[in-house]
Design an enzyme around this catalytic site. Structure first.
Site, short mmCIF file in Angstrom:
data_model
loop_
_atom_site.label_atom_id
_atom_site.label_comp_id
_atom_site.label_asym_id
_atom_site.label_seq_id
_atom_site.Cartn_x
_atom_site.Cartn_y
_atom_site.Cartn_z
N CYS A 91 0.85 -1.19 0.00
CA CYS A 91 0.00 0.00 0.00
C CYS A 91 0.89 1.24 0.00
CB CYS A 91 -0.90 -0.01 1.23
SG CYS A 91 -2.01 1.39 1.36
N HIS A 133 -9.16 -3.70 -2.10
CA HIS A 133 -8.19 -2.95 -1.29
C HIS A 133 -8.53 -1.45 -1.33
CE1 HIS A 133 -3.90 -2.11 0.05
NE2 HIS A 133 -4.27 -0.93 -0.43
N GLU A 134 -8.75 -0.92 -2.53
CA GLU A 134 -9.02 0.51 -2.65
C GLU A 134 -10.39 0.87 -2.08
OE1 GLU A 134 -6.52 2.27 -3.19
OE2 GLU A 134 -5.24 0.75 -4.08
N HIS A 137 -10.18 1.55 1.55
CA HIS A 137 -9.71 2.89 1.88
C HIS A 137 -10.86 3.89 1.99
CE1 HIS A 137 -5.35 2.70 1.95
NE2 HIS A 137 -5.32 2.03 0.82
#
Length: 169
Positions: A91, A133-134, A137
């Site tokens: 990351c 993953h994004e 965020h």
């Protein structure tokens, strides 16, 4: 276009929940372009707006080897997920650290593109992992949140040390 500053842990701004984009306009498109420039400059494959202190639901991704398959996800929604997989993820907000994270093998999402047009996408492999993953965020979640408290502490210490060394240089 310009390269934006990527926030690093333990910056609490990484924990903010992003708000939906109300209108895709020239300002949002400029943000998207700056995010791509930043992601490429940092040698990443994905970047969420939260990582550059813009708390809107915007993601840019390019997992291609030639860095020529740009994917823009504005206001992404997860519609379906299936299977199980995982890779050692990295990351840009947690520099030089990697860890195995459990993820769905396939995802189906709905989002707006750079021009504000809605679309659906089915993804698997690295693209599916990167999307998940994004999207984490955007709700203030980091890959290290999937790890044990001890591993989280070790990662935090390593990143803080790297940032101190970088500040001295």
């Amino acid at each position: 276009m310009s390269v934006l500053q990527v926030l690093h842990i333990p910056d609490e701004r990484l924990r903010k929940v992003a708000k939906p984009v109300e209108e895709v306009n020239a300002e949002i498109q400029r943000i998207v372009d700056d995010m791509f420039e930043t992601m490429y400059a940092e040698e990443g494959i994905g970047l969420a707006a939260t990582q550059v202190d813009i708390h809107q639901r915007i993601i840019v991704i390019d997992v291609s080897e030639n860095r020529d398959e740009r994917l823009v996800l504005i206001n992404p929604e997860l519609l379906e997920k299936s299977g199980e997989t995982g890779i050692e993820e990295g990351c840009l907000s947690i520099p030089k650290q990697r860890a195995l994270v459990p993820r769905a093998e396939k995802v189906k999402i709905r989002a707006l593109d750079r021009d504000g047009k809605p679309f659906e996408l089915e993804a698997d492999g690295l693209l599916a992992i990167c999307i998940q993953h994004e999207m984490d965020h955007l709700v203030g979640k980091l890959f290290m949140d999937y790890l044990s408290p001890l591993k989280q502490q070790r990662i935090r210490q390593k990143v803080e040390k790297l940032d101190r060394l970088k500040a001295r240089a």
